[in-house]
Scaffold this motif. Structure first.
Motif, PDB file in Angstrom:
ATOM      1  N   UNK A   1       0.845  -1.187   0.000  1.00  0.00           N
ATOM      2  CA  UNK A   1       0.000   0.000   0.000  1.00  0.00           C
ATOM      3  C   UNK A   1       0.882   1.239   0.000  1.00  0.00           C
ATOM      4  N   UNK A   2       0.553   2.199  -0.873  1.00  0.00           N
ATOM      5  CA  UNK A   2       1.216   3.503  -0.880  1.00  0.00           C
ATOM      6  C   UNK A   2       0.150   4.588  -0.833  1.00  0.00           C
ATOM      7  N   UNK A   3       0.396   5.598  -0.024  1.00  0.00           N
ATOM      8  CA  UNK A   3      -0.580   6.667   0.176  1.00  0.00           C
ATOM      9  C   UNK A   3       0.034   8.028  -0.130  1.00  0.00           C
ATOM     10  N   UNK A   4      -0.851   8.972  -0.483  1.00  0.00           N
ATOM     11  CA  UNK A   4      -0.465  10.365  -0.685  1.00  0.00           C
ATOM     12  C   UNK A   4       0.733  10.471  -1.610  1.00  0.00           C
ATOM     13  N   UNK A   5       0.567   9.902  -2.804  1.00  0.00           N
ATOM     14  CA  UNK A   5       1.607   9.935  -3.827  1.00  0.00           C
ATOM     15  C   UNK A   5       2.926   9.363  -3.322  1.00  0.00           C
ATOM     16  N   UNK A   6       2.817   8.179  -2.735  1.00  0.00           N
ATOM     17  CA  UNK A   6       3.982   7.422  -2.253  1.00  0.00           C
ATOM     18  C   UNK A   6       4.704   8.084  -1.081  1.00  0.00           C
ATOM     19  N   UNK A   7       4.030   9.026  -0.441  1.00  0.00           N
ATOM     20  CA  UNK A   7       4.672   9.629   0.738  1.00  0.00           C
ATOM     21  C   UNK A   7       4.709   8.626   1.895  1.00  0.00           C
ATOM     22  N   UNK A   8       3.688   7.797   1.983  1.00  0.00           N
ATOM     23  CA  UNK A   8       3.642   6.760   3.012  1.00  0.00           C
ATOM     24  C   UNK A   8       3.437   5.410   2.327  1.00  0.00           C
ATOM     25  N   UNK A   9       4.134   4.380   2.807  1.00  0.00           N
ATOM     26  CA  UNK A   9       3.972   3.052   2.232  1.00  0.00           C
ATOM     27  C   UNK A   9       3.988   2.005   3.339  1.00  0.00           C
ATOM     28  N   UNK A  10       3.273   0.922   3.087  1.00  0.00           N
ATOM     29  CA  UNK A  10       3.181  -0.176   4.047  1.00  0.00           C
ATOM     30  C   UNK A  10       3.186  -1.489   3.280  1.00  0.00           C
ATOM     31  N   UNK A  11       3.995  -2.434   3.750  1.00  0.00           N
ATOM     32  CA  UNK A  11       4.047  -3.775   3.174  1.00  0.00           C
ATOM     33  C   UNK A  11       3.737  -4.769   4.282  1.00  0.00           C
ATOM     34  N   UNK A  12       2.755  -5.624   4.026  1.00  0.00           N
ATOM     35  CA  UNK A  12       2.354  -6.647   5.005  1.00  0.00           C
ATOM     36  C   UNK A  12       2.422  -8.011   4.324  1.00  0.00           C
ATOM     37  N   UNK A  13       3.060  -8.971   5.000  1.00  0.00           N
ATOM     38  CA  UNK A  13       3.124 -10.339   4.492  1.00  0.00           C
ATOM     39  C   UNK A  13       2.727 -11.306   5.592  1.00  0.00           C
ATOM     40  N   UNK A  14       1.906 -12.287   5.218  1.00  0.00           N
ATOM     41  CA  UNK A  14       1.534 -13.373   6.119  1.00  0.00           C
ATOM     42  C   UNK A  14       1.985 -14.672   5.449  1.00  0.00           C
ATOM     43  N   UNK A  15       2.664 -15.533   6.204  1.00  0.00           N
ATOM     44  CA  UNK A  15       3.207 -16.741   5.594  1.00  0.00           C
ATOM     45  C   UNK A  15       3.018 -17.947   6.504  1.00  0.00           C
ATOM     46  N   UNK A  16       3.042 -19.115   5.857  1.00  0.00           N
ATOM     47  CA  UNK A  16       2.989 -20.395   6.558  1.00  0.00           C
ATOM     48  C   UNK A  16       3.935 -21.337   5.823  1.00  0.00           C
ATOM     49  N   UNK A  17       4.950 -21.823   6.531  1.00  0.00           N
ATOM     50  CA  UNK A  17       5.980 -22.658   5.913  1.00  0.00           C
ATOM     51  C   UNK A  17       6.124 -23.952   6.698  1.00  0.00           C
ATOM     52  N   UNK A  18       5.959 -25.070   6.015  1.00  0.00           N
ATOM     53  CA  UNK A  18       6.125 -26.388   6.619  1.00  0.00           C
ATOM     54  C   UNK A  18       7.328 -27.069   5.960  1.00  0.00           C
ATOM     55  N   UNK A  19       8.268 -27.479   6.776  1.00  0.00           N
ATOM     56  CA  UNK A  19       9.471 -28.136   6.281  1.00  0.00           C
ATOM     57  C   UNK A  19       9.430 -29.603   6.663  1.00  0.00           C
ATOM     58  N   UNK A  20       9.509 -30.464   5.667  1.00  0.00           N
ATOM     59  CA  UNK A  20       9.443 -31.906   5.876  1.00  0.00           C
ATOM     60  C   UNK A  20      10.768 -32.552   5.475  1.00  0.00           C
TER      61      UNK A  20
END
Length: 1005
Positions: free
Chosen positions: A693-712
């Protein structure tokens, strides 16, 4: 006539003033699509007069000269200048800066526009990496990227660093990410007293770093990507004038904290109490005595000097540099020194053919001192670790003889303290490693057809390591000298890594709306290593140290050699539609000589997609929303780094003992490993959902990631019945899970003459053991206080529960070495006896979350930056307190023991003095390891330009200025077991990090 002329002149002047009077100007600012732009800077050129557009894009300026020029500027849009020309209403339409949309990031085997990325990729600029004085790139990444936990396990110069991307992904295998430096693949690792392999690479040569976190981004590296990938790009030449840059800093370091210990008077009183005698007739007369920490710690210099040349023309670009880095440690006789050079050359033979090379060379020398002991108990700490020896050294003894030589404790106080080591003796042990390393990349690139490119690269990693060790006779007391005194070794190891990659790329835009890119790769990698070592003891003197091993009485030799190969085939398709929808498909096949005959090849696919919602009509006209992208990915990656060569085969080795046959000594050979033709790589399956997400012409930005990793298929050592003839077998039995959420935010708060930016990131990861060996084992002790348990996180602390001190008249439960005035343990199951059933989980070394925060302010020539990092919710097992809060005699202790239990002082915290006593492993030594650390504050000033010099910047910097923590040890960022996957957050006197102050200058000609 003159009167009329005066009247006419006055009237003309009045009309002229009226015509040239200042104006009140208003208007509206919009983008190319007509949407209002709030927050646009509107200034009168050449003045300080200005305004900012409101939420509807409207602005107003009063008192503007009619002939003035207005300047409109906004982040992400092209600056525009408009002449007033006596107008009072001026509406403006700003055009988007295409460069901002076309910002490029490095991905595996190529680049992508940032808006096209579908995976989780984080970028770090070169200026951020070297903001603090670091010896390697991993230190510069710490707390700057979400999803990465970086621990400086040892504060020694060039010391050990462990890196975990989205948690620990293995049990017995490697969990370090793969590092790719200009296409050359390298690894990180080592023990607590080893120099980090990453320290051979000069951070000042790096242009950018990209961290590939999810499976879709890293799957292109297949069997080596389960732990994430770090892509490192060094600085390359640019066309234009030649630029010469000189960068230099010099500073000083000191220990940020020491631990209070008993003084000589308190120590003597304790000795009398332990041994129930009056050896010291008048303890109080001894006073403070020797502060051994003041003797081993010092103020230490650190310096770095680099000369770089960059330039070229349309055909040839050149970048080269030479660097000298020298860091003395805050503990005496420790030092890390590195000489390095870099040469990057690109030459265009024709419009279709290009060739080039990258060469990074370094020669580093690490002089270390022994710190940290992985053994539980007292003797190893006070004799093998310089910090343990400094804490345990009796303060009434002397460090030096009259001639200035080290005074062994065995020659003082009638040999009463022979079992305690003078810490200066440990510092006198030669412990030096010299490493020559060269990374070479040669490439050729040809454009076959329009959009079709072939690139061939040939990479080499050449290493030669010489390790020198010598423990001198001079640090041993005369009465303890024998035929084995004086010991040393010399080891020589060589490594050669060769990698060829053929990369075919086809890119095409169809009907201006469809973008298609195909990448195909064939890679073949081979690694060769050999080593030889000779160890000896019983030297006649210290004159030659370990350089004349043939003079020693006892000698042993060893040698080894290994080789391995990895062949890979990879394909990737990138598709985009109208910069709105993106789809990436990746597949890789790897075949390795490391694995069993039945599992030589593995398949690693990944798919990811992104939807830029900002391009949808229902969002396009929302003025405050600059960008909005939803990402999703799924993929499988492997971890081949956990298996050493030949582990799938039956192996034999020397027994380590000699046998006598026919009156001659013969070395025996016995089986050591059972064959496992099914042995294969560890495999991680990861799902990721992200939002940009970028706001106000890229003056503010936010990156959110949710992950699930299973190692076998995790490597695990499974116990076998003794009837098999083997004690265990290594196989793919275990599995675990990591899942979490990451946040990364950036803001340009001010963008006028005063600029202010802030960045922050936060990561929360949870791991859980799903299986150990197919359900047979549910729990296993790794140490006497650390366990693996199915359904729980890695590295949990399990111990008894401390319940105060055994007081007079209380019943002391059987089952452990309890005593009056000793530690009392809770009987959890209530059976009246202390057994292992009374142990429970008492600590978790995995943090609840980790975070980083940075801010940068600049005004005219001044710049100010600050950087914080932290960890919250993690526990530390302070193993050093187990040794140094136990008053068992003949060694000094931590200050708190002054308040130990006695019949007249019934302390409920510190145990009574008892000769040879031992303390139970309990939660008494589990401490909160949370901290917030000020990593750096830098103040700089760029001087006005002078003839012949393009740029002059001077700065001062403070590093590790303060740490907010409740932890009682030297440093909360610690792990004695270095990069271990299963024993985490243990402190047994590891080299602490230094606080430093430095000044520097940067010149560009």
């Amino acid at each position: 006539m003159l009167g009329k002329l005066r009247i006419w002149l006055l009237a003309f002047g009045f009309m002229t003033n009226a015509y040239a009077q200042d104006l009140n100007i208003r208007g509206k600012v919009a983008d190319g699509a007509g949407a209002s732009l709030p927050g646009v800077n509107v200034t009168v050129k050449g003045t300080q007069k200005g305004a900012v557009s409101d939420g509807d894009g409207n602005y107003q300026l009063n008192g503007v000269p009619s002939k003035a020029t207005l300047v409109f500027s906004f982040i992400g849009y092209l600056k525009q200048e408009i002449d007033v020309n006596n107008r009072s209403v001026i509406d403006v339409s700003l055009q988007a800066d295409v460069k901002a949309l076309n910002e490029v990031v490095v991905v595996g085997y190529g680049t992508q526009r940032k808006i096209e990325t579908t995976g989780s990729i984080a970028s770090v600029k070169a200026s951020d990496l070297v903001q603090t004085p670091v010896a390697n790139v991993a230190q510069g990444l710490q707390a700057r990227v979400s999803g990465i936990q970086i621990n400086q396990n040892s504060g020694a110069p060039g010391g050990n660093v462990s890196v975990r991307i989205r948690g620990t992904n293995s049990i017995n295998g490697a969990s370090e990410p793969l590092y790719v430096v200009d296409g050359i693949q390298i690894s990180n690792g080592g023990g607590i007293n080893d120099v980090s392999p990453l320290s051979t690479i000069n951070p000042n040569d790096i242009e950018s770093v990209e961290v590939l976190k999810d499976a879709s981004a890293s799957a292109i590296y297949g069997a080596r990507a389960a732990n994430g990938v770090v892509l490192i790009t060094t600085k390359r030449g640019r066309s234009g004038g030649t630029r010469v840059t000189f960068d230099s800093y010099y500073g000083t370091q000191k220990v940020s904290k020491t631990l209070p210990t008993l003084n000589a008077a308190e120590f003597a009183q304790l000795e009398n109490e332990v041994f129930k005698n009056s050896y010291y007739k008048d303890p109080a007369s001894l006073g403070e005595g020797v502060n051994w920490q003041n003797i081993i710690f010092r103020q230490a210099p650190i310096q770095n000097h680099q000369l770089s040349i960059n330039g070229g023309n349309d055909k040839t670009q050149l970048a080269m540099s030479a660097n000298y880095f020298n860091q003395d440690g805050i503990i005496i006789n420790s030092n890390f020194k590195r000489y390095s050079y870099r040469l990057n050359l690109d030459h265009k033979i024709s419009n279709r053919v290009k060739v080039g090379t990258s060469i990074l060379g370094s020669y580093s020398v690490n002089s270390g001192v022994q710190t940290g002991s992985t053994s539980q108990g007292d003797a190893d700490v006070v004799t093998g670790s310089i910090l343990g020896a400094a804490i345990g050294a009796p303060p009434n003894l002397q460090p030096y003889r009259a001639d200035g030589s080290v005074f062994p404790f065995g020659e003082q106080e009638d040999g009463r303290y022979r079992e305690v080591t003078n810490p200066l003796g440990i510092a006198s042990v030669l412990n030096q490693t010299a490493l020559k390393r060269t990374l070479v990349n040669l490439y050729g690139e040809a454009t076959i057809l329009k959009g079709l490119t072939y690139r061939a690269s040939f990479n080499a990693d050449l290493q030669n390591n010489i390790a020198d060790r010598y423990s001198p006779r001079s640090i041993i007391s005369v009465r303890d000298l024998n035929d084995n005194s004086g010991s040393g070794s010399k080891s020589n190891s060589n490594f050669l890594g060769l990698l060829h990659e053929s990369i075919l790329t086809y890119a095409q835009t169809i009907a201006e709306t469809h973008s298609l890119k195909f990448t195909g790769v064939f890679a073949s990698q081979a690694e060769f290593s050999n080593a030889n070592s000779i160890s000896a003891s019983g030297f006649p003197n210290d004159a030659t140290q370990n350089e004349a091993v043939q003079l020693a009485l006892n000698r042993t030799v060893s040698s080894s050699r290994s080789k391995q190969r990895l062949d890979s085939y990879m394909g990737r398709v990138n598709y985009g539609y109208k910069d709105k929808y993106f789809l990436d498909l990746t597949a890789r096949v790897d075949g390795s000589s490391r694995f069993g005959a039945n599992n030589k090849y593995g398949f690693f696919p990944a798919v990811s997609a992104a939807w830029r919602l900002i391009e949808e009509p229902f969002l396009k006209n929302i003025s405050w929303l600059s960008d909005l992208k939803l990402r999703a990915s799924y993929g499988i990656t492997g971890n081949a780094g956990g298996i050493s060569p030949y582990q799938s085969l039956s192996t034999v080795a020397a027994t380590g003992s000699d046998y006598v046959f026919n009156n001659a000594y013969v070395t025996g050979i016995n089986p050591t490993g059972i064959a496992n033709p099914d042995l294969r790589w560890e495999k991680s399956t990861q799902t990721n959902i992200g939002l940009d997400v970028s706001l106000l012409n890229n003056r503010f930005s936010l990156i959110v990631d949710v992950y699930d990793k299973i190692t076998k298929d995790l490597l695990y050592i499974k116990t076998l019945p003794l009837s098999s003839g083997y004690g265990s077998i290594t196989g793919n039995y275990a599995s675990l899970e990591n899942k979490g959420i990451e946040f990364a935010a950036n803001a340009r708060i001010l963008d006028g003459p005063l600029k202010w930016t802030v960045s922050a990131n936060l990561t929360r990861n949870r791991n859980k053991v799903l299986d150990l060996d197919g359900g047979t084992t549910q729990e296993r002790f790794i140490t006497s206080y650390t366990i693996l348990k199915v359904g729980e996180p890695l590295g949990l602390i399990k111990s008894y529960i401390f319940d105060g001190i055994n007081q007079t008249g209380e019943t002391i439960l059987p089952g452990y070495d309890g005593r009056l005035g000793g530690h009392k343990i809770k009987d959890l199951n209530g059976d009246g006896t202390i057994t292992s059933a009374d142990q429970t989980i008492t600590g978790n070394p995995n943090p609840n979350f980790i975070f980083g925060f940075s801010t940068n302010v600049s005004y005219k020539g001044f710049d100010l930056s600050a950087f914080l990092s932290g960890s919250q919710g993690n526990d530390i097992y302070n193993l050093s307190r187990l040794s140094f809060e136990n008053p068992l005699g003949q060694r000094n202790l931590l200050k708190g023991v002054v308040n130990r239990w006695t019949p007249t002082n019934p302390s409920n915290q510190y145990v009574s003095a008892a000769q040879g006593g031992r303390l139970p492993v309990s939660n008494y030594y589990v401490e909160d390891g949370s901290y917030v650390r000020c990593k750096n504050i830098t103040l700089g000033y760029t001087l006005p330009a002078i003839k012949g010099v393009q740029n002059i910047r001077v700065y001062v910097s403070g590093n590790n200025l303060f740490t907010v923590t409740n932890y009682s040890g030297f440093d909360p960022e610690v792990n004695t077991f270095a990069g271990s996957n299963t024993v985490i957050g243990v402190d047994n006197f590891v080299y602490p990090q230094a606080r430093s102050f430095l000044g520097g200058i940067q010149l560009t000609f």
